[in-house]
Write a protein that holds these residues in place. Structure first.
Motif, mmCIF file in Angstrom:
data_model
loop_
_atom_site.group_PDB
_atom_site.id
_atom_site.type_symbol
_atom_site.label_atom_id
_atom_site.label_comp_id
_atom_site.label_asym_id
_atom_site.label_seq_id
_atom_site.Cartn_x
_atom_site.Cartn_y
_atom_site.Cartn_z
ATOM 1 N N THR A 1 57.522 53.595 -29.733
ATOM 2 C CA THR A 1 58.727 52.959 -30.254
ATOM 3 C C THR A 1 58.934 51.582 -29.631
ATOM 4 O O THR A 1 59.379 50.647 -30.306
ATOM 5 C CB THR A 1 59.963 53.847 -29.977
ATOM 6 N N ILE A 2 58.638 51.457 -28.337
ATOM 7 C CA ILE A 2 58.788 50.162 -27.677
ATOM 8 C C ILE A 2 57.887 49.126 -28.338
ATOM 9 O O ILE A 2 58.296 47.983 -28.580
ATOM 10 C CB ILE A 2 58.486 50.280 -26.175
ATOM 11 N N TYR A 3 56.657 49.545 -28.679
ATOM 12 C CA TYR A 3 55.718 48.602 -29.291
ATOM 13 C C TYR A 3 56.080 48.265 -30.738
ATOM 14 O O TYR A 3 55.544 47.310 -31.298
ATOM 15 C CB TYR A 3 54.292 49.142 -29.197
ATOM 16 N N LEU A 4 56.984 49.025 -31.330
ATOM 17 C CA LEU A 4 57.507 48.636 -32.640
ATOM 18 C C LEU A 4 58.414 47.408 -32.517
ATOM 19 O O LEU A 4 58.582 46.645 -33.473
ATOM 20 C CB LEU A 4 58.296 49.788 -33.270
ATOM 21 N N HIS A 5 59.024 47.236 -31.345
ATOM 22 C CA HIS A 5 59.931 46.110 -31.105
ATOM 23 C C HIS A 5 59.209 44.920 -30.481
ATOM 24 O O HIS A 5 59.428 43.774 -30.880
ATOM 25 C CB HIS A 5 61.072 46.547 -30.172
ATOM 26 N N TRP A 6 58.366 45.186 -29.478
ATOM 27 C CA TRP A 6 57.676 44.115 -28.753
ATOM 28 C C TRP A 6 56.223 44.521 -28.572
ATOM 29 O O TRP A 6 55.913 45.627 -28.146
ATOM 30 C CB TRP A 6 58.330 43.889 -27.379
ATOM 31 N N ARG A 7 55.327 43.591 -28.863
ATOM 32 C CA ARG A 7 53.904 43.935 -28.895
ATOM 33 C C ARG A 7 53.294 44.096 -27.510
ATOM 34 O O ARG A 7 52.299 44.796 -27.350
ATOM 35 C CB ARG A 7 53.130 42.867 -29.678
ATOM 36 N N THR A 8 53.864 43.416 -26.510
ATOM 37 C CA THR A 8 53.293 43.462 -25.173
ATOM 38 C C THR A 8 54.385 43.671 -24.131
ATOM 39 O O THR A 8 55.575 43.446 -24.393
ATOM 40 C CB THR A 8 52.553 42.147 -24.829
ATOM 41 N N ARG A 9 53.968 44.071 -22.950
ATOM 42 C CA ARG A 9 54.888 44.234 -21.823
ATOM 43 C C ARG A 9 55.540 42.893 -21.478
ATOM 44 O O ARG A 9 56.742 42.832 -21.178
ATOM 45 C CB ARG A 9 54.102 44.783 -20.635
ATOM 46 N N GLU A 10 54.780 41.812 -21.521
ATOM 47 C CA GLU A 10 55.330 40.486 -21.229
ATOM 48 C C GLU A 10 56.418 40.109 -22.211
ATOM 49 O O GLU A 10 57.456 39.556 -21.835
ATOM 50 C CB GLU A 10 54.221 39.428 -21.247
ATOM 51 N N GLN A 11 56.198 40.402 -23.500
ATOM 52 C CA GLN A 11 57.209 40.092 -24.509
ATOM 53 C C GLN A 11 58.482 40.894 -24.283
ATOM 54 O O GLN A 11 59.587 40.387 -24.494
ATOM 55 C CB GLN A 11 56.651 40.346 -25.907
ATOM 56 N N LEU A 12 58.327 42.127 -23.845
ATOM 57 C CA LEU A 12 59.502 42.956 -23.564
ATOM 58 C C LEU A 12 60.320 42.340 -22.432
ATOM 59 O O LEU A 12 61.555 42.222 -22.539
ATOM 60 C CB LEU A 12 59.069 44.373 -23.200
ATOM 61 N N PHE A 13 59.677 41.921 -21.359
ATOM 62 C CA PHE A 13 60.434 41.366 -20.242
ATOM 63 C C PHE A 13 60.965 39.969 -20.551
ATOM 64 O O PHE A 13 62.025 39.580 -20.035
ATOM 65 C CB PHE A 13 59.589 41.386 -18.967
ATOM 66 N N PHE A 14 60.265 39.233 -21.410
ATOM 67 C CA PHE A 14 60.853 37.987 -21.905
ATOM 68 C C PHE A 14 62.144 38.305 -22.645
ATOM 69 O O PHE A 14 63.158 37.602 -22.494
ATOM 70 C CB PHE A 14 59.889 37.248 -22.834
ATOM 71 N N ALA A 15 62.137 39.361 -23.460
ATOM 72 C CA ALA A 15 63.332 39.738 -24.221
ATOM 73 C C ALA A 15 64.488 40.111 -23.305
ATOM 74 O O ALA A 15 65.650 39.809 -23.603
ATOM 75 C CB ALA A 15 63.006 40.891 -25.177
ATOM 76 N N VAL A 16 64.187 40.773 -22.186
ATOM 77 C CA VAL A 16 65.229 41.114 -21.214
ATOM 78 C C VAL A 16 65.923 39.839 -20.730
ATOM 79 O O VAL A 16 67.159 39.748 -20.692
ATOM 80 C CB VAL A 16 64.629 41.885 -20.021
#
Length: 231
Positions: free
Chosen positions: A43-58
């Motif tokens: 589910t996380i990868y449905l929102h952000w493709r990479t771990r880096e993108q997720l933390f950028f989003a934070v």
């Protein structure tokens, strides 16, 4: 109205932020974030493709909150559009938000390799600090020192502003300045360096400036949520 997609994304971002601040970037995994958020790893990868993108989003979500606070202050008081007043609020808002504080003070213990990742660069760029559009409005309305062009501030402005953030871990213990005092020193430095002694009225420029910061907030919101916010 906020949809299910928004709520799920926010739960993931909340979990990622909590673990980032608790353990630091290096130790946090997608599996742990998914577990805390109560979602599947996929589910996380449905929102952000990479771990880096997720933390950028934070961090981008914190930038949205900061920019919204800046725009609200400007709507309430046109004097807040002045460069020194805006950067004073920027400093206070950023330092009050732990992820942005870690980013701007180069907190390697918290952010580790994220500090060298290309993903974080939009959060440190000149556009977030003071875009050319914003500076052009100030110049056109006589709110910058005579003869200064917006591009003249490309180097000097971020150097001064980021210097106030970067000095934080290096300040000796016998410099017991509070956050408000530090922000005041930053504001005074910028006022003396870039602004005229007798600036023009702020009201005629206020609407344009507020619109610029509202647009910038929307840009970071789209970046945080992958352009799907509210869908």
């Amino acid at each position: 109205m906020r949809g299910e997609h928004d709520g799920r994304a926010d739960r993931i971002l909340d979990a990622a932020k909590e673990l980032l601040l608790r353990w630091g970037y290096r130790r946090v995994t997608i599996d742990e974030i998914a577990k805390l958020a109560g979602v599947g790893k996929g589910t996380i990868y449905l929102h952000w493709r990479t771990r880096e993108q997720l933390f950028f989003a934070v961090a981008a979500r914190e930038a949205v909150a900061m920019l919204d606070a800046v725009a609200a202050a400007m709507r309430a008081d046109p004097d807040e559009i002045m460069l020194h007043r805006y950067m004073r609020r920027f400093f206070l808002e950023a330092m009050d938000r732990p992820v942005l504080r870690a980013l701007f003070t180069r907190d390697a213990e918290t952010l580790d390799k994220f500090l060298s990742s290309p993903a974080r660069r939009p959060l440190e760029g000149a556009k977030l600090i003071a875009s050319r559009d914003y500076l052009r409005v100030l110049a056109r309305h006589g709110l910058l020192r005579a003869g200064l062009r917006p591009e003249d501030l490309d180097y000097s402005l971020p150097t001064i502003v980021f210097g106030f953030f970067a000095i934080e871990p290096l300040l000796p213990a016998d410099v017991p300045l509070g956050l408000e005092e530090k922000a005041g020193h930053l504001a005074d430095t910028l006022r003396r360096t870039f602004e005229p002694e007798r600036p023009s009225a702020r009201e005629p420029a206020a609407g344009e400036v507020v619109e610029i910061f509202e647009r910038l907030s929307r840009d970071f919101e789209d970046a945080a949520y992958g352009g799907k916010h509210g869908s």
